[in-house]
Write a protein that holds these residues in place. Sequence first.
Motif, PDB file in Angstrom:
ATOM      1  N   HIS A   1       0.872  -1.197   0.000  1.00 31.33           N
ATOM      2  CA  HIS A   1       0.000   0.000   0.000  1.00 31.33           C
ATOM      3  C   HIS A   1       0.899   1.234   0.000  1.00 31.33           C
ATOM      4  CE1 HIS A   1      -3.045  -2.924   1.069  1.00 31.33           C
ATOM      5  NE2 HIS A   1      -2.227  -3.346   2.013  1.00 31.33           N
ATOM      6  N   PRO A   2       1.589   1.462  -1.113  1.00 29.59           N
ATOM      7  CA  PRO A   2       2.650   2.466  -1.127  1.00 29.59           C
ATOM      8  C   PRO A   2       2.212   3.890  -0.796  1.00 29.59           C
ATOM      9  CG  PRO A   2       2.364   1.452  -3.315  1.00 29.59           C
ATOM     10  CD  PRO A   2       1.493   0.727  -2.363  1.00 29.59           C
ATOM     11  N   GLU A   3       1.047   4.316  -1.287  1.00 29.45           N
ATOM     12  CA  GLU A   3       0.666   5.717  -1.053  1.00 29.45           C
ATOM     13  C   GLU A   3       0.555   6.002   0.442  1.00 29.45           C
ATOM     14  OE1 GLU A   3       1.015   7.830  -3.337  1.00 29.45           O
ATOM     15  OE2 GLU A   3       1.358   6.204  -4.763  1.00 29.45           O
TER      16      GLU A   3
ATOM     17  N   TYR B   1       4.092   5.963   2.004  1.00 31.10           N
ATOM     18  CA  TYR B   1       4.929   7.131   1.752  1.00 31.10           C
ATOM     19  C   TYR B   1       4.503   8.323   2.617  1.00 31.10           C
ATOM     20  CZ  TYR B   1       6.461   4.204  -2.156  1.00 31.10           C
ATOM     21  OH  TYR B   1       6.934   3.165  -2.897  1.00 31.10           O
ATOM     22  N   GLU B   2       3.216   8.409   2.925  1.00 34.02           N
ATOM     23  CA  GLU B   2       2.761   9.447   3.860  1.00 34.02           C
ATOM     24  C   GLU B   2       3.373   9.215   5.234  1.00 34.02           C
ATOM     25  OE1 GLU B   2       1.054  12.371   3.735  1.00 34.02           O
ATOM     26  OE2 GLU B   2       1.402  12.009   1.593  1.00 34.02           O
ATOM     27  N   ARG B   3       3.356   7.948   5.668  1.00 37.93           N
ATOM     28  CA  ARG B   3       3.912   7.604   6.984  1.00 37.93           C
ATOM     29  C   ARG B   3       5.401   7.870   7.051  1.00 37.93           C
ATOM     30  NH1 ARG B   3       4.780   2.322   9.113  1.00 37.93           N
ATOM     31  NH2 ARG B   3       5.550   3.094  11.082  1.00 37.93           N
ATOM     32  N   VAL B   4       6.090   7.591   5.935  1.00 32.68           N
ATOM     33  CA  VAL B   4       7.541   7.776   5.890  1.00 32.68           C
ATOM     34  C   VAL B   4       7.908   9.226   6.223  1.00 32.68           C
ATOM     35  CG1 VAL B   4       9.487   7.912   4.271  1.00 32.68           C
ATOM     36  CG2 VAL B   4       8.116   5.826   4.390  1.00 32.68           C
TER      37      VAL B   4
ATOM     38  N   GLY C   1      11.689  -1.727  -3.016  1.00 35.18           N
ATOM     39  CA  GLY C   1      10.549  -2.346  -2.350  1.00 35.18           C
ATOM     40  C   GLY C   1       9.473  -2.815  -3.319  1.00 35.18           C
ATOM     41  N   GLU C   2       9.108  -1.940  -4.235  1.00 37.30           N
ATOM     42  CA  GLU C   2       7.972  -2.269  -5.111  1.00 37.30           C
ATOM     43  C   GLU C   2       8.194  -3.544  -5.931  1.00 37.30           C
ATOM     44  OE1 GLU C   2       6.019   0.982  -7.042  1.00 37.30           O
ATOM     45  OE2 GLU C   2       6.028   2.206  -5.223  1.00 37.30           O
ATOM     46  N   PRO C   3       9.420  -3.792  -6.456  1.00 36.69           N
ATOM     47  CA  PRO C   3       9.601  -5.040  -7.221  1.00 36.69           C
ATOM     48  C   PRO C   3       9.446  -6.310  -6.368  1.00 36.69           C
ATOM     49  CG  PRO C   3      11.370  -3.476  -7.695  1.00 36.69           C
ATOM     50  CD  PRO C   3      10.611  -2.926  -6.535  1.00 36.69           C
ATOM     51  N   LEU C   4       9.457  -6.169  -5.044  1.00 39.02           N
ATOM     52  CA  LEU C   4       9.344  -7.352  -4.180  1.00 39.02           C
ATOM     53  C   LEU C   4       7.890  -7.694  -3.850  1.00 39.02           C
ATOM     54  CD1 LEU C   4      12.249  -6.670  -1.637  1.00 39.02           C
ATOM     55  CD2 LEU C   4      12.227  -8.392  -3.464  1.00 39.02           C
TER      56      LEU C   4
END
Length: 424
Positions: A153-155, A158-161, A194-197
């Motif tokens: 759940h990247p979006e 990325y907010e959390r990051v 991360g995304e490719p995994l």
Amino acid sequence: MLTSICGINWGDEGKGRMVDLLSGGYDIVCRYQGGNNAGHTVINERGKFILNLLPSGILRENVVNVLGLGMVIDIKHLTEEADRLRAQGVKITPDNLKISDRATVTMPYHVLLDCLEEDRLAGKKFGSTRRGIAPAYADRYMKKSVRMGELLHPEQLYERVKDIVEWKNLTVAGGYRNAPVTAEEVIEYLKTYGEPLRDYICDTGKLLNDAEAAGKKILFEAQLGALRDVDYGIIPFTSSSSTIAAYAPIGAGVPNLKLHKSIGIMKAYSSCVGEGPFVAEYFGEKAVRLREEGSEYGAATGRPRRVGPFDAVASRYGVRCQGADEIALTKLDVLSDYEEIEICTAYELDGKLTREFPYPDALDRCKPVFEKVKGWNTDISHCRKPSDLPKAAREYIALLEKLCECNIVYVSVGAERDEYVKMK
Ligand code: GDP
Ligand code: MG
């Protein structure tokens, strides 16, 4: 059927080698703690492989490999390690590699903080591998870590990051006065590695439970040894995770399942990487000789390992911590050039002899008590059954069994897969 393979000593006992051998009889091999600070060397008919994050079962075509929730995973390192193995002809796909959605991501700022802290400690350093392991585990307990499942759940991630980076900079820039980390660089990193995994990430607890219910055999592969356990080891010169067999079901994601067997991997002499007390340590010529004969250089770091004779006090403690049902004794061939072999059978602590492994603070005051036994002084690397072994070698094995109060079932006499003797 759940079996664990764990280290009795300081690590580097040859766990990877024994997992490679025994995984032939298992369906799943699962790492359950630690990260890419591990260095498992496996030599088999396919070549020589160094594994840091991947379970040693990856070298068997039909084995499914799991990175459990107790691990801290450096996704850049994992990507590069997998590519290196693929270049060596190893198949690694979402079918044979499963990554727990609950495993912790080792972030670039963890590596940075590990280095900053070791540098700050200078002469008092812990001997970290500088791969970010301790800061990653610390954040896990601070509940500020990124878990692998968040990459799905990247979006949201990325907010959390952005919040995490703001908090991290209180330490990186505020505390250590280093250049701050930016959220943009961290997000870019997660996108790249991360995304490719994503196709590899799943609920590995469910996977293991289903497999067990279907009668599959599961092998847990530990990293490091009992004396490097975060609680039971020689604190603070330990790793930051639980290297103990009893932790395997928890770190794997199946706290409901019970281990059936714990196989402790124990080396025929001692080696130790990094700082901290090492009571039976050899120095000078004796150390150089044993280090060369055993090729004792770190697989993950290339660091020369400290060496010494077999330490019965530490090993007996290790056997107990690991609840070992049986032992695989490794690298016996390394001792083949000695007329006499030394063993540390006790420690002298404050003028008294003890066979009990003391609280770590007392270790600096312990002196090793060495006893000598007869060596076999002949090559044993061709031995494949107990009767092939010279009498003195069999006596050495029997003595170690007695000192550690555990059966030695396997003895390895070379690094290659088939170079071992089944004793019982
Ligand atoms: P691990 O971290 O416990 O998996 O152990 P390492 O791979 O770091 O260290 C063990 C080293 O010993 C590796 O280089 C192995 O190839 C090598 N090795 C394993 N078993 C034997 C053995 O029986 N004899 C010899 N000579 N080498 C061995
Ligand atoms: Mg190792």
